[in-house]
Design a protein around this motif. Structure first.
Motif, PDB file in Angstrom:
ATOM      1  N   ILE A 177      -9.732  -8.919  30.629  1.00  0.00           N
ATOM      2  CA  ILE A 177      -9.448  -8.120  31.819  1.00  0.00           C
ATOM      3  C   ILE A 177     -10.714  -7.373  32.233  1.00  0.00           C
ATOM      4  CG2 ILE A 177      -8.595  -6.181  30.408  1.00  0.00           C
ATOM      5  CD1 ILE A 177      -6.621  -5.575  32.724  1.00  0.00           C
ATOM      6  N   LEU A 178     -11.015  -7.370  33.514  1.00  0.00           N
ATOM      7  CA  LEU A 178     -12.148  -6.620  34.022  1.00  0.00           C
ATOM      8  C   LEU A 178     -11.791  -5.142  34.106  1.00  0.00           C
ATOM      9  CD1 LEU A 178     -13.290  -9.025  36.889  1.00  0.00           C
ATOM     10  CD2 LEU A 178     -14.310  -8.778  34.615  1.00  0.00           C
ATOM     11  N   MET A 179     -12.802  -4.287  33.979  1.00  0.00           N
ATOM     12  CA  MET A 179     -12.532  -2.840  34.034  1.00  0.00           C
ATOM     13  C   MET A 179     -11.984  -2.430  35.394  1.00  0.00           C
ATOM     14  SD  MET A 179     -15.341  -0.784  31.806  1.00  0.00           S
ATOM     15  CE  MET A 179     -15.709  -1.257  30.106  1.00  0.00           C
ATOM     16  N   THR A 180     -12.424  -3.123  36.459  1.00  0.00           N
ATOM     17  CA  THR A 180     -11.897  -2.789  37.785  1.00  0.00           C
ATOM     18  C   THR A 180     -10.396  -3.065  37.855  1.00  0.00           C
ATOM     19  OG1 THR A 180     -12.621  -4.999  38.508  1.00  0.00           O
ATOM     20  CG2 THR A 180     -14.053  -3.125  39.038  1.00  0.00           C
ATOM     21  N   ARG A 181      -9.951  -4.151  37.229  1.00  0.00           N
ATOM     22  CA  ARG A 181      -8.516  -4.467  37.228  1.00  0.00           C
ATOM     23  C   ARG A 181      -7.751  -3.479  36.357  1.00  0.00           C
ATOM     24  NH1 ARG A 181      -5.007  -8.742  38.514  1.00  0.00           N
ATOM     25  NH2 ARG A 181      -2.909  -7.956  38.119  1.00  0.00           N
ATOM     26  N   LEU A 182      -8.309  -3.153  35.188  1.00  0.00           N
ATOM     27  CA  LEU A 182      -7.641  -2.188  34.324  1.00  0.00           C
ATOM     28  C   LEU A 182      -7.541  -0.832  35.021  1.00  0.00           C
ATOM     29  CD1 LEU A 182      -6.350  -1.450  31.643  1.00  0.00           C
ATOM     30  CD2 LEU A 182      -8.643  -1.073  30.699  1.00  0.00           C
ATOM     31  N   ALA A 183      -8.590  -0.457  35.758  1.00  0.00           N
ATOM     32  CA  ALA A 183      -8.557   0.807  36.505  1.00  0.00           C
ATOM     33  C   ALA A 183      -7.418   0.805  37.528  1.00  0.00           C
ATOM     34  CB  ALA A 183      -9.901   1.041  37.194  1.00  0.00           C
ATOM     35  N   GLU A 184      -7.203  -0.326  38.187  1.00  0.00           N
ATOM     36  CA  GLU A 184      -6.084  -0.432  39.132  1.00  0.00           C
ATOM     37  C   GLU A 184      -4.743  -0.286  38.410  1.00  0.00           C
ATOM     38  OE1 GLU A 184      -6.414  -4.176  41.056  1.00  0.00           O
ATOM     39  OE2 GLU A 184      -8.322  -3.725  42.046  1.00  0.00           O
ATOM     40  N   SER A 209     -16.652  -6.348  25.157  1.00  0.00           N
ATOM     41  CA  SER A 209     -17.657  -7.294  25.625  1.00  0.00           C
ATOM     42  C   SER A 209     -17.320  -7.581  27.082  1.00  0.00           C
ATOM     43  CB  SER A 209     -17.665  -8.573  24.783  1.00  0.00           C
ATOM     44  OG  SER A 209     -16.388  -9.190  24.796  1.00  0.00           O
ATOM     45  N   ARG A 210     -18.144  -8.348  27.743  1.00  0.00           N
ATOM     46  CA  ARG A 210     -17.949  -8.555  29.181  1.00  0.00           C
ATOM     47  C   ARG A 210     -16.580  -9.163  29.472  1.00  0.00           C
ATOM     48  NH1 ARG A 210     -20.791  -8.443  33.758  1.00  0.00           N
ATOM     49  NH2 ARG A 210     -20.246  -9.896  35.444  1.00  0.00           N
ATOM     50  N   GLY A 211     -15.735  -8.396  30.182  1.00  0.00           N
ATOM     51  CA  GLY A 211     -14.420  -8.882  30.580  1.00  0.00           C
ATOM     52  C   GLY A 211     -13.418  -8.983  29.456  1.00  0.00           C
ATOM     53  N   LYS A 212     -13.727  -8.399  28.274  1.00  0.00           N
ATOM     54  CA  LYS A 212     -12.807  -8.510  27.137  1.00  0.00           C
ATOM     55  C   LYS A 212     -12.669  -7.176  26.405  1.00  0.00           C
ATOM     56  CE  LYS A 212     -13.378 -13.439  26.095  1.00  0.00           C
ATOM     57  NZ  LYS A 212     -12.022 -13.797  26.538  1.00  0.00           N
ATOM     58  N   ILE A 213     -11.457  -6.940  25.925  1.00  0.00           N
ATOM     59  CA  ILE A 213     -11.168  -5.818  25.032  1.00  0.00           C
ATOM     60  C   ILE A 213     -10.533  -6.406  23.784  1.00  0.00           C
ATOM     61  CG2 ILE A 213      -9.909  -3.647  24.712  1.00  0.00           C
ATOM     62  CD1 ILE A 213      -9.738  -3.447  27.788  1.00  0.00           C
ATOM     63  N   GLU A 214     -11.222  -6.329  22.676  1.00  0.00           N
ATOM     64  CA  GLU A 214     -10.695  -6.843  21.414  1.00  0.00           C
ATOM     65  C   GLU A 214     -10.155  -5.679  20.593  1.00  0.00           C
ATOM     66  OE1 GLU A 214     -11.981  -9.645  17.581  1.00  0.00           O
ATOM     67  OE2 GLU A 214     -13.375  -9.286  19.260  1.00  0.00           O
TER      68      GLU A 214
END
Length: 225
Positions: A177-184, A209-214
């Motif tokens: 998930i991108l941070m912009t999407r998570l922010a939404e 990492s880029r586009g990922k949250i582990e």
């Protein structure tokens, strides 16, 4: 598979627990079971596939991948035996799988067609009650989510988002998930979300990492709420 071995395998699953030995012997001896073996990396079922039978995972582990409706983000987690693949999908309005299930190791399944499943619910009271309890518990949990108290902090809103989008609230998870999407999704700014995620990473709760949250252990996030 020998009847006694099948008998022992069935006892691993909640649907058969509480049944008498005589009933289980009848089930093991008179039910048409299927047996499936797949190698690591093979797809078991995909999201959108029709669910005509139950898959009982008796050996091995699976990757479970779930996508948002618009495919804007996804989560990957693991399931180990014993596990039933989406019991709720065999009945109801939408009789299709909503996750991708992929063999992480070599896996073995017992399968039961829907017609056989209906017969088991008609013939065995305990099996029928176990089925009803499963569906009732799922419904009750979903209803309670509507009444959860709002959480004021951004960190807790992020944790709630993550924990509400998994099939099992523990273990290793990977969100794409991108941070912009998570922010939404959590109704805040990208900058604030980035700051909170980096603090969570500093605490060892997640890895970014880029586009990922582990998430190594989702249960550790729950303890911080």
């Amino acid at each position: 598979m020998a009847v006694l071995q099948l008998f022992d395998k069935l006892l691993q699953f909640p649907l058969f627990q509480g049944m008498s030995r005589d009933d289980l012997e009848i089930v093991a001896g008179h039910t048409r079971f299927g047996f499936v073996k797949l190698g690591a990396g093979k797809t078991v079922v995909k999201s959108g596939d029709a669910c005509h039978q139950l898959h009982f995972l008796i050996n091995g582990s699976l990757k479970v991948r779930t996508y948002a409706d618009d495919y804007g983000y996804s989560v990957e987690e693991q399931m180990v035996a014993p596990h039933i693949l989406q019991l709720e999908a065999v009945f109801g309005y939408y009789q299709r799988y909503t996750h991708d299930f992929i063999a992480q190791t070599d896996v073995n399944f017992i399968t039961i067609d829907k017609e056989e499943l209906v017969r088991l619910t008609e013939d065995f009271l305990v099996f029928r009650l176990n089925m009803m309890n499963h569906f009732a518990t799922q419904t009750q949990k979903q209803m309670r989510l509507l009444w959860n108290r709002p959480v004021p902090s951004l960190e807790n809103r992020i944790i709630r988002f993550l924990t509400q989008h998994v099939t099992y609230p523990a273990g290793h998870k990977v969100f794409s998930i991108l941070m912009t999407r998570l922010a939404e999704e959590v109704n805040d700014s990208r900058l604030n979300v980035s700051r909170v995620l980096n603090e969570m990473q500093h605490q060892g709760l997640i890895s970014l990492s880029r586009g990922k949250i582990e998430i190594p252990q989702l249960e550790r996030l729950l303890y911080t709420k």
